[in-house]
Design a protein around this motif. Structure first.
Motif, PDB file in Angstrom:
ATOM      1  N   THR A 155     -46.539  16.996 -11.292  1.00 52.61           N
ATOM      2  CA  THR A 155     -45.983  16.405 -10.076  1.00 52.61           C
ATOM      3  C   THR A 155     -47.126  16.061  -9.123  1.00 52.61           C
ATOM      4  N   TYR A 156     -46.828  15.246  -8.113  1.00 53.87           N
ATOM      5  CA  TYR A 156     -47.869  14.922  -7.137  1.00 53.87           C
ATOM      6  C   TYR A 156     -48.206  16.110  -6.245  1.00 53.87           C
ATOM      7  N   ASP A 157     -47.269  17.000  -6.023  1.00 53.23           N
ATOM      8  CA  ASP A 157     -47.609  18.231  -5.295  1.00 53.23           C
ATOM      9  C   ASP A 157     -48.634  19.036  -6.088  1.00 53.23           C
ATOM     10  N   GLU A 158     -48.489  19.064  -7.408  1.00 55.03           N
ATOM     11  CA  GLU A 158     -49.455  19.770  -8.247  1.00 55.03           C
ATOM     12  C   GLU A 158     -50.801  19.045  -8.276  1.00 55.03           C
ATOM     13  N   VAL A 159     -50.784  17.717  -8.162  1.00 51.13           N
ATOM     14  CA  VAL A 159     -52.041  16.963  -8.064  1.00 51.13           C
ATOM     15  C   VAL A 159     -52.820  17.416  -6.831  1.00 51.13           C
ATOM     16  N   LEU A 160     -52.119  17.583  -5.714  1.00 50.42           N
ATOM     17  CA  LEU A 160     -52.780  18.015  -4.478  1.00 50.42           C
ATOM     18  C   LEU A 160     -53.385  19.409  -4.624  1.00 50.42           C
ATOM     19  N   VAL A 161     -52.661  20.306  -5.275  1.00 47.35           N
ATOM     20  CA  VAL A 161     -53.173  21.668  -5.477  1.00 47.35           C
ATOM     21  C   VAL A 161     -54.415  21.637  -6.367  1.00 47.35           C
ATOM     22  N   ALA A 162     -54.349  20.879  -7.458  1.00 50.07           N
ATOM     23  CA  ALA A 162     -55.502  20.776  -8.358  1.00 50.07           C
ATOM     24  C   ALA A 162     -56.691  20.141  -7.646  1.00 50.07           C
ATOM     25  N   ALA A 163     -56.428  19.121  -6.831  1.00 44.65           N
ATOM     26  CA  ALA A 163     -57.503  18.445  -6.109  1.00 44.65           C
ATOM     27  C   ALA A 163     -58.212  19.405  -5.159  1.00 44.65           C
ATOM     28  N   LEU A 219     -45.703   6.529   1.572  1.00 47.28           N
ATOM     29  CA  LEU A 219     -46.915   6.382   2.383  1.00 47.28           C
ATOM     30  C   LEU A 219     -47.507   7.741   2.746  1.00 47.28           C
ATOM     31  N   GLU A 220     -46.660   8.680   3.073  1.00 49.52           N
ATOM     32  CA  GLU A 220     -47.159  10.004   3.449  1.00 49.52           C
ATOM     33  C   GLU A 220     -47.867  10.684   2.285  1.00 49.52           C
ATOM     34  N   MET A 221     -47.311  10.578   1.072  1.00 42.69           N
ATOM     35  CA  MET A 221     -47.966  11.180  -0.086  1.00 42.69           C
ATOM     36  C   MET A 221     -49.280  10.468  -0.396  1.00 42.69           C
ATOM     37  N   MET A 222     -49.283   9.146  -0.324  1.00 33.62           N
ATOM     38  CA  MET A 222     -50.523   8.402  -0.558  1.00 33.62           C
ATOM     39  C   MET A 222     -51.604   8.832   0.428  1.00 33.62           C
ATOM     40  N   LYS A 223     -51.217   9.030   1.684  1.00 31.06           N
ATOM     41  CA  LYS A 223     -52.179   9.448   2.707  1.00 31.06           C
ATOM     42  C   LYS A 223     -52.726  10.837   2.400  1.00 31.06           C
ATOM     43  N   LYS A 224     -51.871  11.753   1.964  1.00 28.69           N
ATOM     44  CA  LYS A 224     -52.338  13.094   1.605  1.00 28.69           C
ATOM     45  C   LYS A 224     -53.373  13.027   0.484  1.00 28.69           C
ATOM     46  N   LEU A 225     -53.139  12.172  -0.482  1.00 28.14           N
ATOM     47  CA  LEU A 225     -54.050  12.048  -1.618  1.00 28.14           C
ATOM     48  C   LEU A 225     -55.414  11.517  -1.193  1.00 28.14           C
ATOM     49  N   THR A 226     -55.443  10.650  -0.178  1.00 25.57           N
ATOM     50  CA  THR A 226     -56.720  10.050   0.228  1.00 25.57           C
ATOM     51  C   THR A 226     -57.702  11.076   0.778  1.00 25.57           C
TER      52      THR A 226
END
Length: 410
Positions: A155-163, A219-226
């Motif tokens: 999931t993208y939440d897991e992408v953020l944790v891994a990042a 947009l909010e998720m994309m911003k978090k990833l940046t």
């Protein structure tokens, strides 16, 4: 106009099948007609146009800005190019302007080696020949994930944790890469995330629908990833991200499957054998991978004489034969006989066969206008000049203006 047959199902059936054919001569005929092509510049197109060139008198223009050049070039009379490289996301302007020709007669004459799922039809007529399927999916550094004990994000939440874990470890310059260059690329990145959140781009009456909860969440998720990317992400296109991977600067990206083979090219990559692929992450539980499915292929210009069209199609068939695939097997997920799925195809196959599956990119006039509007306006959010709501309102205003001019809205 909507392309109804996207020829995707057969492609992913290849994941369980190794197809074999007998290679043929470099080119079965000597072409004496000048043929020019305009297509994207990634590795698969290089392989195809190199194979076409073996027939003689073929000049290929490989340009990542092909999508902006093709409409005017094909509208010229005579057309500036005989062959166009297109996808389900770029063929619509050519269809709407009537600048490409039906191919049924040429398929009957020279297409004996084509499979049914390569024939892209609109209103019953073959208008393009698909050569490959493509999708943006997760690529990641296998060695880094193993060293840090990380599971591949689902999931993208897991992408953020891994990042965050990768950033804390300091093993690469940036944990993430993304194709978020201003214009077409950032719009497509939004499209993927927006669909992942269940968004709908426009209503049945062609009015826009992106200024919604799904749009704001995307947009909010994309911003978090940046926060985990190179600060210059607004200039980051597919080639930029590919090179970040090859140079060992990033550990993850949702990148086109057609870029996977370049990771293991020892002539230009420092991470040979270290990059793996997986399904595109999902945005919400129970949702599809946050991406879209695509095909790439060729069209033939309408504004050329029949003899040139005949030669162009013959040349194209030489470029799309099994011999080409055998020399470029890892460059794409080919729809052509002779393709054997490799390791880097696994992420694209997992993405396309997920339940629920992502949709094919909508090949409609409305979507073309929406994509342009998104590309025109999304920067405002990422530069901090507008809120998410203001940005999406500006997108809808831009879309409405275009749609009225195109006659889609009154």
């Amino acid at each position: 106009m909507l392309i109804k047959n996207l020829a995707l199902a057969g492609a992913f059936a290849l994941s369980a099948t190794v197809m074999t054919t007998t290679a043929v001569a470099a080119c079965s005929f000597e072409n004496d007609v000048e043929i020019k092509t305009l297509s994207a510049g990634f590795e698969a197109w290089k392989a195809v146009t190199d194979a076409m060139a073996e027939c003689g008198n073929v000049s290929a223009e490989l340009d990542q800005e092909f999508r902006t050049k093709q409409p005017a070039a094909f509208a010229a009379n005579p057309s500036l190019y005989a062959i166009g490289g297109v996808s389900n996301g770029t063929v619509t302007p050519l269809l709407n302007e009537g600048t490409i020709r039906p191919l049924d007669d040429l398929v009957a004459k020279y297409g004996e080696n084509l499979s049914p799922n390569q024939l892209i039809r609109v209103n019953g007529e073959v208008i393009a020949i698909a050569m490959m399927v493509n999708t943006q999916h997760l690529m990641y550094r296998k060695d880094i994930f193993e060293d840090l004990g990380l599971d591949v994000p689902r999931t993208y939440d897991e992408v953020l944790v891994a990042a965050q874990t990768i950033q804390d470890a300091g093993v690469v310059d940036y944990p993430l890469g993304a194709t978020m260059a201003s214009g077409w690329n950032i719009a497509q990145d939004f499209n993927n995330m927006f669909l992942g959140y269940g968004g709908t781009f426009y209503n049945e009456d062609s009015t826009p629908a992106v200024n919604s909860e799904a749009g704001i969440k995307a947009l909010e998720m994309m911003k978090k990833l940046t926060a985990y990317m190179d600060p210059e992400y607004l200039v980051s296109d597919s080639t930029y991200v590919q090179q970040q991977f090859q140079q060992g600067k990033i550990a993850m990206a949702n990148l086109w499957g057609s870029r996977g083979g370049a990771m293991d090219d020892p002539a230009e990559s420092q991470v040979v054998g270290k990059v793996g692929s997986a399904a595109a992450p999902i945005a919400v539980e129970g949702g599809p991978p946050a991406t879209t499915l695509w095909w790439d292929g060729i069209v033939i210009a309408k504004n050329i004489d029949d003899a040139t069209a005949d030669a162009a199609f013959r040349v194209a068939m030489e470029g799309l034969d099994s011999e080409m695939v055998q020399g470029a097997n890892e460059d794409a997920i080919w729809l052509i006989s002779g393709y054997t799925p490799g390791d880097m195809a696994s992420g694209a196959i997992a993405t396309a066969t997920a339940t629920p599956a992502p949709i094919s990119y909508p090949s409609t006039s409305q979507m073309g206008l929406m994509h342009t509007a998104l590309g025109n306006k999304l920067d405002g959010f990422f530069t901090g000049n507008m809120t998410a709501e203001e940005t999406l309102a500006a997108v809808e205003e831009d879309y409405i203006s275009q749609a009225k001019e195109a006659g889609l809205l009154e």
